[in-house]
Design an enzyme around this catalytic site. Structure first.
Site, PDB file in Angstrom:
ATOM      1  N   GLU A  11       0.822  -1.209   0.000  1.00 14.62           N
ATOM      2  CA  GLU A  11       0.000   0.000   0.000  1.00 14.62           C
ATOM      3  C   GLU A  11       0.861   1.265   0.000  1.00 14.62           C
ATOM      4  O   GLU A  11       0.395   2.359   0.298  1.00 14.62           O
ATOM      5  CB  GLU A  11      -0.958  -0.015   1.193  1.00 14.62           C
ATOM      6  CG  GLU A  11      -1.922  -1.204   1.185  1.00 14.62           C
ATOM      7  CD  GLU A  11      -3.099  -1.056   0.203  1.00 14.62           C
ATOM      8  OE1 GLU A  11      -3.689   0.021   0.147  1.00 14.62           O
ATOM      9  OE2 GLU A  11      -3.415  -2.048  -0.496  1.00 14.62           O
ATOM     10  N   HIS A  65      -4.629   1.643   7.015  1.00 17.34           N
ATOM     11  CA  HIS A  65      -3.222   1.966   6.725  1.00 17.34           C
ATOM     12  C   HIS A  65      -2.625   2.524   8.018  1.00 17.34           C
ATOM     13  O   HIS A  65      -3.333   3.183   8.798  1.00 17.34           O
ATOM     14  CB  HIS A  65      -3.089   3.049   5.649  1.00 17.34           C
ATOM     15  CG  HIS A  65      -3.503   2.629   4.280  1.00 17.34           C
ATOM     16  ND1 HIS A  65      -4.236   3.452   3.444  1.00 17.34           N
ATOM     17  CD2 HIS A  65      -3.267   1.502   3.584  1.00 17.34           C
ATOM     18  CE1 HIS A  65      -4.442   2.839   2.298  1.00 17.34           C
ATOM     19  NE2 HIS A  65      -3.874   1.648   2.355  1.00 17.34           N
ATOM     20  N   CYS A  86      -3.063  11.295   3.236  1.00 13.21           N
ATOM     21  CA  CYS A  86      -3.299  10.354   2.119  1.00 13.21           C
ATOM     22  C   CYS A  86      -3.056  11.031   0.781  1.00 13.21           C
ATOM     23  O   CYS A  86      -2.707  10.380  -0.203  1.00 13.21           O
ATOM     24  CB  CYS A  86      -4.747   9.874   2.110  1.00 13.21           C
ATOM     25  SG  CYS A  86      -5.252   8.997   3.565  1.00 13.21           S
TER      26      CYS A  86
HETATM   27  O1  SUG Z   1      -7.598   2.827  -0.340  1.00 10.53           O
HETATM   28  N1  SUG Z   1     -10.382   4.984  -0.381  1.00 10.53           N
HETATM   29  C1  SUG Z   1      -8.951   4.799  -0.262  1.00 10.53           C
HETATM   30  C2  SUG Z   1      -8.415   5.764   0.739  1.00 10.53           C
HETATM   31  C3  SUG Z   1      -6.911   5.765   0.763  1.00 10.53           C
HETATM   32  C4  SUG Z   1      -6.384   6.498   1.929  1.00 10.53           C
HETATM   33  N2  SUG Z   1      -4.973   6.524   1.873  1.00 10.53           N
HETATM   34  C5  SUG Z   1      -4.163   6.531   2.941  1.00 10.53           C
HETATM   35  N3  SUG Z   1      -4.584   6.215   4.123  1.00 10.53           N
HETATM   36  N4  SUG Z   1      -2.919   6.791   2.752  1.00 10.53           N
HETATM   37  C6  SUG Z   1      -8.620   3.352   0.125  1.00 10.53           C
HETATM   38  O2  SUG Z   1      -9.391   2.757   0.888  1.00 10.53           O
HETATM   39  C7  SUG Z   1     -12.565   4.630  -1.400  1.00 10.53           C
HETATM   40  C8  SUG Z   1     -13.124   4.712  -2.785  1.00 10.53           C
HETATM   41  C9  SUG Z   1     -14.614   4.580  -2.821  1.00 10.53           C
HETATM   42  O3  SUG Z   1     -15.198   3.944  -1.945  1.00 10.53           O
HETATM   43  O4  SUG Z   1     -15.213   5.113  -3.797  1.00 10.53           O
HETATM   44  C10 SUG Z   1     -11.039   4.422  -1.397  1.00 10.53           C
HETATM   45  O5  SUG Z   1     -10.510   3.796  -2.266  1.00 10.53           O
END
Ligand code: SUG
Length: 453
Positions: free
Chosen positions: A174, A250, A371
């Site tokens: 990730e 994460h 993020c």
């Molecule tokens: O991977 N949300 C992302 C958020 C990423 C956050 N990044 C960090 N924490 N660095 C994920 O879960 C949701 C998309 C949706 O539901 O339409 C999404 O992919």
């Protein structure tokens, strides 16, 4: 040689929507199928970049990816011309259209893991795009990410690019969301702190019960090897499975570090004292001292931490001294978190200022300030060697603001994703953007011209 932390923020793409796609990410689950505002989402992200630029930080930008991802839909068996594919997938498998349309590349903390040249054996900056194989909607991001990073960091004598790790669950990756670099100052070697959710080689290691752990210990080890990191300056730790089950998908949802400061929640890690001991020893080996700032459960509960995204903040060294914590505005609407922040900055902690920003469109998908950015520590000479126009200045800010206003919709519902006009508009926007940023042909549609009608 002088070195800086440069924050590469992802520009939110024109198909930003609430797909409810990320099981284990509480905000994504809670907002699925709501109406989104891509224009406001992109403006919120750009305003954050501008604010940090105005405060004297080095700020750069990474572009959105081509969406809907027609390559994914073809790979899943949809065929015909593009309008036919969109109509068929919307009718037969709308969840796949949502997955193919996600603007998730905006969260560039997941784009790659980056090791600065001070830390690597060959003295180059190393990049590994994250395979993001835990979620269908993110699993192909690394293809475009790799092209974009190779385009920007093109000088092979300074920058090394590795392919994404094998796309199997033992190597779930990730990116920088699970990697923190600690150091005394940016122009000195640092410690690579990798946090994983599960150990794929140890069936007795504890696992979360409710939500998936996306990244493995084996991934962290592979990246440390690949980047040529010195073993004494690498620390691995497992996330607390209870935190994963509370929505910490994460590590950057529960801890953030900068220079020698680690700001973390009491329940972030499985073995907290061993982890802190290892980090302290590694930092001592560099002649530096770790400054842990632990937030106790009694002050901010795990639940409040996940709801407010307190730890998904950016911890930044101000050019004039002191550290700034850029928090999402949800931290100020949660009275307990807000009170904790007031206490934090009035006390003896190394964090001297808090800045709150509205990033609600991204937050509703579980993406806070941290993020949205990929941290790349670069020397002044490496900064000068970049091949594209990615550093934000007033001129680029105005150009991007105007570009967003001309190309983005201010309302998007899941059903709109089937509109072939949205695909055309997205490509027109990205074609113009790749010109503005001087990126060259990084998108699939720029390589093969197909009919959208
Ligand atoms: O991977 N949300 C992302 C958020 C990423 C956050 N990044 C960090 N924490 N660095 C994920 O879960 C949701 C998309 C949706 O539901 O339409 C999404 O992919």
């Amino acid at each position: 040689m002088t070195a800086y932390e440069v924050n590469f923020d992802g520009l939110v793409g024109p198909t930003h929507n609430f797909g409810g796609l990320s099981f284990g990410n509480v905000a994504s689950g809670a907002h699925g199928q709501q109406t989104s505002n891509p224009r406001e989402a992109a403006r919120q992200g750009l305003r954050k970049m501008k604010r940090l630029h105005d405060l004297g930080f080095r700020q750069a930008v990474l572009p959105p990816h081509e969406r809907p991802d027609m390559g994914l839909l073809r790979q899943l068996g949809f065929h015909g011309n593009e309008a036919q594919i969109l109509a068929q997938v919307a009718r037969e498998a709308p969840h796949l259209l949502t997955a193919a349309s996600s603007a998730s590349p905006m969260w560039t903390a997941n784009a790659a893991t980056v090791s600065p040249s001070h830390d690597t054996q060959d003295g180059r900056v190393h990049f590994t795009p994250a395979n993001l194989n835990a979620k269908l909607h993110r699993a192909r991001e690394h293809q475009t990410t790799a092209r974009v990073l190779r385009g920007i960091f093109a000088d092979e004598s300074r920058f090394a690019h590795h392919p994404a790790l094998p796309g199997v669950s033992d190597f779930g990756d990730e990116g920088a969301a699970n990697h923190t670099r600690l150091c005394a100052t940016y122009d000195q070697p640092g410690v690579g702190f990798f946090v994983y959710g599960r150990d794929a080689a140890d069936s007795r290691a504890p696992l979360p019960a409710r939500f998936p752990a996306r990244q493995t210990r084996q991934t962290c080890e592979a990246i440390a090897r690949q980047h040529g990191l010195v073993p004494e300056r690498v620390v691995l730790a497992q996330q607390n499975p209870d935190a994963v089950d509370a929505g910490v998908f994460h590590n950057d949802v529960i801890a953030v570090g900068n220079q020698n400061v680690l700001f973390y929640h009491e329940q972030a890690f499985l073995e907290t004292s061993r982890t802190l001991q290892s980090l302290s020893e590694a930092m001592q080996g560099l002649g530096s001292e770790l400054l842990p700032v632990c937030v106790p459960e009694a002050a901010v509960s795990l639940q409040d931490a996940v709801q407010s995204y307190l730890f998904n903040s950016q911890l930044l060294s101000r050019p004039e001294g002191g550290m700034l914590l850029l928090v999402p505005s949800e931290c100020r609407s949660n009275p307990r978190v807000s009170a904790y922040l007031d206490e934090l900055v009035s006390g003896p902690s190394p964090i001297s200022d808090v800045l709150s920003m509205d990033l609600r469109e991204s937050m509703k998908n579980g993406g806070g300030p941290a993020c949205l950015r990929l941290r790349v520590v670069l020397t002044a000479a490496e900064c000068e060697a970049l091949s594209a126009r990615v550093f934000l200045d007033d001129d680029l800010y105005r150009t991007l603001e105007d570009w967003i206003d001309r190309h983005y919709r201010d309302r998007l519902n899941p059903a709109d994703l089937a509109d072939p006009q949205l695909l055309r508009a997205c490509r027109e926007a990205l074609d113009e953007l790749s010109g503005i940023l001087g990126l060259g042909a990084v998108y699939p549609f720029q390589q093969q011209v197909e009919s959208a009608s």
